[in-house]
Design a protein around this motif. Structure first.
Motif, PDB file in Angstrom:
ATOM      1  N   PRO A 135       0.809  -1.226   0.000  1.00  8.72           N
ATOM      2  CA  PRO A 135       0.000   0.000   0.000  1.00  8.72           C
ATOM      3  C   PRO A 135       0.843   1.279   0.000  1.00  8.72           C
ATOM      4  CG  PRO A 135      -0.928  -1.596   1.521  1.00  8.72           C
ATOM      5  CD  PRO A 135       0.407  -2.141   1.071  1.00  8.72           C
ATOM      6  N   THR A 136       1.927   1.279   0.764  1.00  7.87           N
ATOM      7  CA  THR A 136       2.791   2.461   0.808  1.00  7.87           C
ATOM      8  C   THR A 136       3.553   2.609  -0.505  1.00  7.87           C
ATOM      9  OG1 THR A 136       3.010   2.184   3.197  1.00  7.87           O
ATOM     10  CG2 THR A 136       4.595   3.639   2.116  1.00  7.87           C
ATOM     11  N   LEU A 137       4.021   1.500  -1.070  1.00  5.11           N
ATOM     12  CA  LEU A 137       4.715   1.552  -2.357  1.00  5.11           C
ATOM     13  C   LEU A 137       3.787   2.113  -3.438  1.00  5.11           C
ATOM     14  CD1 LEU A 137       7.277   0.959  -3.949  1.00  5.11           C
ATOM     15  CD2 LEU A 137       6.443  -1.380  -4.281  1.00  5.11           C
ATOM     16  N   ILE A 138       2.525   1.697  -3.425  1.00  4.72           N
ATOM     17  CA  ILE A 138       1.542   2.215  -4.386  1.00  4.72           C
ATOM     18  C   ILE A 138       1.366   3.722  -4.200  1.00  4.72           C
ATOM     19  CG2 ILE A 138      -0.924   2.185  -4.974  1.00  4.72           C
ATOM     20  CD1 ILE A 138      -0.767  -0.915  -4.375  1.00  4.72           C
ATOM     21  N   ALA A 139       1.256   4.162  -2.951  1.00  2.00           N
ATOM     22  CA  ALA A 139       1.091   5.599  -2.680  1.00  2.00           C
ATOM     23  C   ALA A 139       2.308   6.394  -3.133  1.00  2.00           C
ATOM     24  CB  ALA A 139       0.830   5.815  -1.190  1.00  2.00           C
ATOM     25  N   VAL A 140       3.498   5.847  -2.904  1.00  2.00           N
ATOM     26  CA  VAL A 140       4.734   6.525  -3.306  1.00  2.00           C
ATOM     27  C   VAL A 140       4.798   6.641  -4.827  1.00  2.00           C
ATOM     28  CG1 VAL A 140       7.251   6.215  -3.430  1.00  2.00           C
ATOM     29  CG2 VAL A 140       6.063   5.921  -1.254  1.00  2.00           C
ATOM     30  N   LYS A 141       4.481   5.555  -5.527  1.00  2.00           N
ATOM     31  CA  LYS A 141       4.514   5.566  -6.999  1.00  2.00           C
ATOM     32  C   LYS A 141       3.473   6.532  -7.554  1.00  2.00           C
ATOM     33  CE  LYS A 141       7.593   2.249  -7.875  1.00  2.00           C
ATOM     34  NZ  LYS A 141       8.836   2.540  -8.562  1.00  2.00           N
ATOM     35  N   ALA A 142       2.282   6.553  -6.957  1.00  5.04           N
ATOM     36  CA  ALA A 142       1.215   7.453  -7.421  1.00  5.04           C
ATOM     37  C   ALA A 142       1.629   8.907  -7.225  1.00  5.04           C
ATOM     38  CB  ALA A 142      -0.091   7.159  -6.683  1.00  5.04           C
ATOM     39  N   LYS A 143       2.252   9.206  -6.092  1.00  3.62           N
ATOM     40  CA  LYS A 143       2.672  10.579  -5.818  1.00  3.62           C
ATOM     41  C   LYS A 143       3.795  11.010  -6.748  1.00  3.62           C
ATOM     42  CE  LYS A 143       4.243  13.740  -2.295  1.00  3.62           C
ATOM     43  NZ  LYS A 143       4.870  13.913  -1.001  1.00  3.62           N
ATOM     44  N   ALA A 144       4.723  10.093  -7.039  1.00  2.20           N
ATOM     45  CA  ALA A 144       5.854  10.433  -7.912  1.00  2.20           C
ATOM     46  C   ALA A 144       5.354  10.832  -9.298  1.00  2.20           C
ATOM     47  CB  ALA A 144       6.829   9.274  -8.004  1.00  2.20           C
ATOM     48  N   GLY A 145       4.373  10.111  -9.811  1.00  5.76           N
ATOM     49  CA  GLY A 145       3.718  10.487 -11.058  1.00  5.76           C
ATOM     50  C   GLY A 145       4.559  10.397 -12.321  1.00  5.76           C
ATOM     51  N   ARG A 146       5.753   9.839 -12.236  1.00  2.00           N
ATOM     52  CA  ARG A 146       6.568   9.690 -13.438  1.00  2.00           C
ATOM     53  C   ARG A 146       5.931   8.631 -14.338  1.00  2.00           C
ATOM     54  NH1 ARG A 146      11.991   8.339 -10.236  1.00  2.00           N
ATOM     55  NH2 ARG A 146      10.487   6.784  -9.575  1.00  2.00           N
ATOM     56  N   PRO A 147       6.141   8.717 -15.646  1.00  3.32           N
ATOM     57  CA  PRO A 147       5.540   7.719 -16.540  1.00  3.32           C
ATOM     58  C   PRO A 147       5.851   6.279 -16.134  1.00  3.32           C
ATOM     59  CG  PRO A 147       6.409   9.524 -17.834  1.00  3.32           C
ATOM     60  CD  PRO A 147       6.829   9.780 -16.407  1.00  3.32           C
ATOM     61  N   LYS A 148       7.096   5.991 -15.746  1.00  2.00           N
ATOM     62  CA  LYS A 148       7.441   4.613 -15.369  1.00  2.00           C
ATOM     63  C   LYS A 148       6.707   4.179 -14.104  1.00  2.00           C
ATOM     64  CE  LYS A 148      11.696   5.305 -12.708  1.00  2.00           C
ATOM     65  NZ  LYS A 148      13.103   4.907 -12.586  1.00  2.00           N
ATOM     66  N   ASP A 149       6.424   5.126 -13.214  1.00  2.00           N
ATOM     67  CA  ASP A 149       5.666   4.808 -12.007  1.00  2.00           C
ATOM     68  C   ASP A 149       4.187   4.598 -12.329  1.00  2.00           C
ATOM     69  OD1 ASP A 149       7.859   4.959 -10.179  1.00  2.00           O
ATOM     70  OD2 ASP A 149       7.768   7.141 -10.328  1.00  2.00           O
ATOM     71  N   ARG A 150       3.635   5.446 -13.196  1.00  2.00           N
ATOM     72  CA  ARG A 150       2.228   5.292 -13.588  1.00  2.00           C
ATOM     73  C   ARG A 150       1.995   3.968 -14.298  1.00  2.00           C
ATOM     74  NH1 ARG A 150       2.695  10.785 -15.263  1.00  2.00           N
ATOM     75  NH2 ARG A 150       2.619  10.096 -17.419  1.00  2.00           N
ATOM     76  N   MET A 151       2.964   3.513 -15.078  1.00  2.00           N
ATOM     77  CA  MET A 151       2.815   2.261 -15.812  1.00  2.00           C
ATOM     78  C   MET A 151       2.760   1.049 -14.877  1.00  2.00           C
ATOM     79  SD  MET A 151       5.151   2.819 -19.265  1.00  2.00           S
ATOM     80  CE  MET A 151       6.131   1.460 -18.788  1.00  2.00           C
ATOM     81  N   VAL A 152       3.472   1.094 -13.783  1.00  4.46           N
ATOM     82  CA  VAL A 152       3.534  -0.059 -12.885  1.00  4.46           C
ATOM     83  C   VAL A 152       2.385  -0.063 -11.869  1.00  4.46           C
ATOM     84  CG1 VAL A 152       5.030   0.881 -11.067  1.00  4.46           C
ATOM     85  CG2 VAL A 152       5.199  -1.519 -11.674  1.00  4.46           C
ATOM     86  N   LEU A 153       1.702   1.050 -11.685  1.00  3.72           N
ATOM     87  CA  LEU A 153       0.633   1.117 -10.681  1.00  3.72           C
ATOM     88  C   LEU A 153      -0.444   0.046 -10.851  1.00  3.72           C
ATOM     89  CD1 LEU A 153       0.120   4.929  -9.991  1.00  3.72           C
ATOM     90  CD2 LEU A 153       0.734   3.144  -8.350  1.00  3.72           C
ATOM     91  N   PRO A 154      -0.989  -0.173 -12.055  1.00  5.12           N
ATOM     92  CA  PRO A 154      -2.018  -1.217 -12.175  1.00  5.12           C
ATOM     93  C   PRO A 154      -1.513  -2.604 -11.761  1.00  5.12           C
ATOM     94  CG  PRO A 154      -2.000   0.168 -14.134  1.00  5.12           C
ATOM     95  CD  PRO A 154      -0.797   0.552 -13.305  1.00  5.12           C
ATOM     96  N   VAL A 155      -0.268  -2.900 -12.046  1.00  4.27           N
ATOM     97  CA  VAL A 155       0.310  -4.194 -11.665  1.00  4.27           C
ATOM     98  C   VAL A 155       0.423  -4.293 -10.141  1.00  4.27           C
ATOM     99  CG1 VAL A 155       2.362  -5.667 -11.839  1.00  4.27           C
ATOM    100  CG2 VAL A 155       1.553  -4.406 -13.842  1.00  4.27           C
ATOM    101  N   LEU A 156       0.878  -3.220  -9.501  1.00  5.92           N
ATOM    102  CA  LEU A 156       1.001  -3.223  -8.040  1.00  5.92           C
ATOM    103  C   LEU A 156      -0.358  -3.339  -7.371  1.00  5.92           C
ATOM    104  CD1 LEU A 156       3.736  -0.483  -7.466  1.00  5.92           C
ATOM    105  CD2 LEU A 156       4.010  -2.963  -7.504  1.00  5.92           C
TER     106      LEU A 156
END
Length: 165
Positions: A135-156
């Motif tokens: 859950p925290t990793l998902i929140a961190v990736k969502a906040k970062a908002g970089r394309p590579k982070d947005r791409m991995v969010l659905p998988v996480l």
């Protein structure tokens, strides 16, 4: 020119850190993979405790692995220092066992102490590892908002949902 392996040896890198008693939390892609996400990652990102003793242990491991700054375009072979590891930034390093990114903080106010309650202990290949929870990793990736982070969010998110079933 120094040579480094083309593929990271994460198990050996983690063993070196654990054997030296370095206190750290695995974050980023490696945290996702360890928790079952079908991702790949090319580097090991950690947030380490910035106490002077822990920084000294981490620095000893890094120097023993011939660590140098990865994005040094002049190829000067710059080495990590205790001052850098005790600071607030991110350090991208190449080592003889592959790339490692010691992060002093994920974001302002998200250092080791603050992330500790959002981590879990996982036994992996006989090592006890502290890993940032999904859950925290998902929140961190969502906040970062970089394309590579947005791409991995659905998988996480799917990994978390599958795990929670």
């Amino acid at each position: 020119m120094r040579r480094h392996p083309s593929a990271a040896d994460f198990p050996a890198l983690l063993t070196k850190l654990c054997d030296a008693g370095v206190e750290f939390i695995i974050v980023g892609g490696a945290a996702a993979v360890i928790q079952g996400a079908p991702n790949t990652t090319s580097d090991l990102e950690i947030v380490h405790r910035r106490s002077s003793d822990n920084v000294a242990r981490l620095l000893d491991v890094l120097l023993s692995l011939d660590a140098t700054m990865r994005h040094d375009l002049a190829n000067r072979g710059l080495r990590p220092t205790a001052e850098l590891l005790a600071g607030t930034g991110q350090i991208n390093l190449s080592t003889s066992l592959g790339p490692i990114d010691p992060l002093c903080e994920l974001d302002v106010g998200q250092g080791y102490e603050e992330l500790l309650p959002h981590s879990q202990l996982i036994i992996d290949e006989g090592r006890t590892l502290r890993v940032l929870d999904l859950p925290t990793l998902i929140a961190v990736k969502a906040k970062a908002g970089r394309p590579k982070d947005r791409m991995v969010l659905p998988v996480l998110i799917a990994t978390l949902q599958e795990r929670d079933k």
